[in-house]
Motif scaffolding. Structure first.
Motif, short mmCIF file in Angstrom:
data_model
loop_
_atom_site.label_atom_id
_atom_site.label_comp_id
_atom_site.label_asym_id
_atom_site.label_seq_id
_atom_site.Cartn_x
_atom_site.Cartn_y
_atom_site.Cartn_z
N HIS A 70 -19.92 -0.96 -3.78
CA HIS A 70 -20.66 -0.79 -2.54
C HIS A 70 -19.73 -0.46 -1.37
CE1 HIS A 70 -24.43 -2.20 -4.31
NE2 HIS A 70 -23.72 -3.14 -4.91
N LEU A 71 -18.48 -0.94 -1.42
CA LEU A 71 -17.48 -0.68 -0.39
C LEU A 71 -16.33 0.11 -1.02
CD1 LEU A 71 -17.31 -4.24 1.25
CD2 LEU A 71 -18.69 -2.28 1.99
N VAL A 72 -15.95 1.22 -0.40
CA VAL A 72 -14.94 2.11 -0.98
C VAL A 72 -13.69 2.12 -0.10
CG1 VAL A 72 -14.39 4.45 -1.73
CG2 VAL A 72 -16.72 3.56 -1.99
N HIS A 73 -12.56 1.84 -0.74
CA HIS A 73 -11.27 1.90 -0.05
C HIS A 73 -10.43 2.98 -0.72
CE1 HIS A 73 -7.15 -0.05 0.96
NE2 HIS A 73 -7.52 0.80 1.91
N LEU A 74 -10.14 4.05 0.01
CA LEU A 74 -9.24 5.09 -0.46
C LEU A 74 -7.82 4.72 -0.05
CD1 LEU A 74 -11.06 8.47 0.34
CD2 LEU A 74 -10.74 7.41 -1.90
N LEU A 75 -7.03 4.30 -1.02
CA LEU A 75 -5.65 3.89 -0.75
C LEU A 75 -4.72 4.93 -1.34
CD1 LEU A 75 -3.61 1.72 0.22
CD2 LEU A 75 -3.78 0.71 -2.07
N HIS A 76 -4.08 5.71 -0.51
CA HIS A 76 -3.18 6.75 -0.99
C HIS A 76 -2.06 6.14 -1.82
CE1 HIS A 76 -4.43 9.66 2.48
NE2 HIS A 76 -5.45 9.20 1.79
N GLY A 77 -1.61 6.89 -2.82
CA GLY A 77 -0.64 6.36 -3.77
C GLY A 77 0.71 6.02 -3.18
N ASP A 78 1.02 6.49 -1.96
CA ASP A 78 2.29 6.16 -1.32
C ASP A 78 2.11 5.20 -0.15
OD1 ASP A 78 1.02 7.96 0.30
OD2 ASP A 78 2.72 9.34 0.51
N ASP A 79 0.97 4.48 -0.13
CA ASP A 79 0.69 3.48 0.90
C ASP A 79 0.50 2.12 0.25
OD1 ASP A 79 0.74 5.49 2.83
OD2 ASP A 79 -1.40 5.86 2.65
N ALA A 80 0.30 1.09 1.05
CA ALA A 80 0.09 -0.25 0.51
C ALA A 80 -0.69 -1.09 1.51
CB ALA A 80 1.44 -0.92 0.21
N VAL A 81 -1.28 -2.18 1.00
CA VAL A 81 -1.96 -3.13 1.87
C VAL A 81 -1.25 -4.47 1.79
CG1 VAL A 81 -4.23 -2.06 1.79
CG2 VAL A 81 -3.58 -3.65 -0.01
N LEU A 82 -1.34 -5.23 2.87
CA LEU A 82 -0.77 -6.57 2.89
C LEU A 82 -1.80 -7.59 2.43
CD1 LEU A 82 1.30 -6.56 6.21
CD2 LEU A 82 2.11 -6.26 3.87
N PRO A 83 -1.36 -8.75 1.97
CA PRO A 83 -2.29 -9.79 1.55
C PRO A 83 -3.29 -10.12 2.66
CG PRO A 83 -0.06 -10.37 0.89
CD PRO A 83 0.06 -9.14 1.77
N GLY A 84 -4.54 -10.24 2.28
CA GLY A 84 -5.59 -10.56 3.24
C GLY A 84 -6.44 -9.39 3.65
N PHE A 85 -6.02 -8.17 3.30
CA PHE A 85 -6.76 -6.99 3.76
C PHE A 85 -8.22 -7.01 3.30
CE2 PHE A 85 -8.29 -2.65 3.00
CZ PHE A 85 -8.23 -2.14 4.29
N TYR A 86 -8.44 -7.28 2.02
CA TYR A 86 -9.82 -7.22 1.50
C TYR A 86 -10.64 -8.42 1.97
CZ TYR A 86 -7.83 -3.47 -1.20
OH TYR A 86 -7.20 -2.29 -1.54
#
Length: 305
Positions: free
Chosen positions: A106-122
């Protein structure tokens, strides 16, 4: 312009029609020749993985030639991460379209392969959708890092606390204020508005303006515990804009003005719209600053260790 690579109208994103239980999240990772960074991107998601019933994770490989992406996904994902390889290099816009159509959540996150997220993002972006179910998208602040993990710059927070942005269409139409990996969009919004199109550059800016013209958008600032600020890795290359770049800039500015006028947003002065151009040319000036081309100063390392 090659329609096969650059759609001239928003691509159709088909609704999920199967009756099976759908996950809440789809983390779709478009990748092309970024194998040196992909492990970091995957690990930053997997450390927050709530399980396959809640989150789909999949790499969509645009026929990379810099290594065995399938093997890397299998090694890092250990069966948890899906993998799809394009039959030939389709270009970024068509690869995004494939990502969106393959997403099930239901929720879409496009995360490019050369990027990253920090803990807590979702956790943080999910809480924004829970608190404000009327929004079509939600995003956080972000920072930009170089290939060695050093911070290059950070974006100033748009609000002091999480919530729905006021007059967001006017703000985003004047100037790009976020980066693609920082935003999560409801799949229904992509189904309604279609995918990315028409631009070789700043196609994301056009999409954020399009969303803002139809839906409220929520935001969480940096500086709060667990905001999951996006970290973006800049590749060690120097960019020189060509005619196609400037055509894309002109078209994106034209689209943003059209959306604002349709929503009744008053344009007080032509100089206000020049801010769009200035924000982009400032970035170009930084990239094209004098001196030798940027070179890797170290091997890419995981951001979360």
């Amino acid at each position: 312009m090659n329609e096969d690579r650059t759609p001239q109208t928003p691509p159709i994103i088909k609704a999920v029609t199967d009756c099976e239980s759908r996950p809440r999240w789809s983390v779709m990772i478009p990748a092309y020749n970024c194998i040196g960074y992909l492990q970091t991107a995957l690990e930053s998601v997997l450390i927050q993985d709530p399980g396959p019933e809640i989150m789909q994770i999949e790499v969509v490989d645009d026929h990379s030639t810099d290594g065995d992406v399938r093997a890397l996904v299998a090694r890092v994902g250990k069966g948890r991460v899906g993998y799809y390889r394009q039959p030939y290099n389709r270009g970024s816009l068509r690869n995004f379209e494939t990502c969106l159509n393959r997403s099930k959540g239901h929720l879409v996150h496009l995360l490019h392969g050369d990027d990253a997220v920090l803990p807590g993002f979702y956790r943080v972006t999910g809480a924004l959708f829970d608190a404000h179910p009327q929004v079509g998208a939600a995003f956080t602040s972000h920072i930009v890092i170089d290939e060695c993990g050093n911070q290059v710059y950070s974006r100033q927070s748009l609000m002091d606390k999480p919530g729905v942005l006021s007059d967001w269409l006017s703000t985003i139409a004047r100037r790009q204020r976020l980066q693609p990996p920082a935003i999560v969009v409801k799949r229904l919004v992509y189904e309604h508005l279609g995918g990315f199109f028409a631009f070789h550059f700043n196609e994301d800016w056009e999409m954020w303006v399009r969303i803002a013209a139809h839906y409220p958008v929520a935001y969480s600032p940096s500086g709060l515990p667990g905001t999951g600020t996006i970290q973006i890795t800049l590749p060690p290359v120097r960019f020189y804009p060509d005619r196609t770049f400037w055509i894309s800039i002109r078209r994106s500015i034209s689209f943003s003005i059209i959306f604002r006028r349709k929503k009744g947003s008053h344009i007080k002065d032509q100089r206000e719209n020049i801010n769009q151009f200035i924000s982009l040319t400032n970035l170009i000036s930084y990239i094209m600053s004098t001196g030798p081309p940027m070179r890797p100063c170290c091997r890419p390392r995981p951001l979360l260790k």
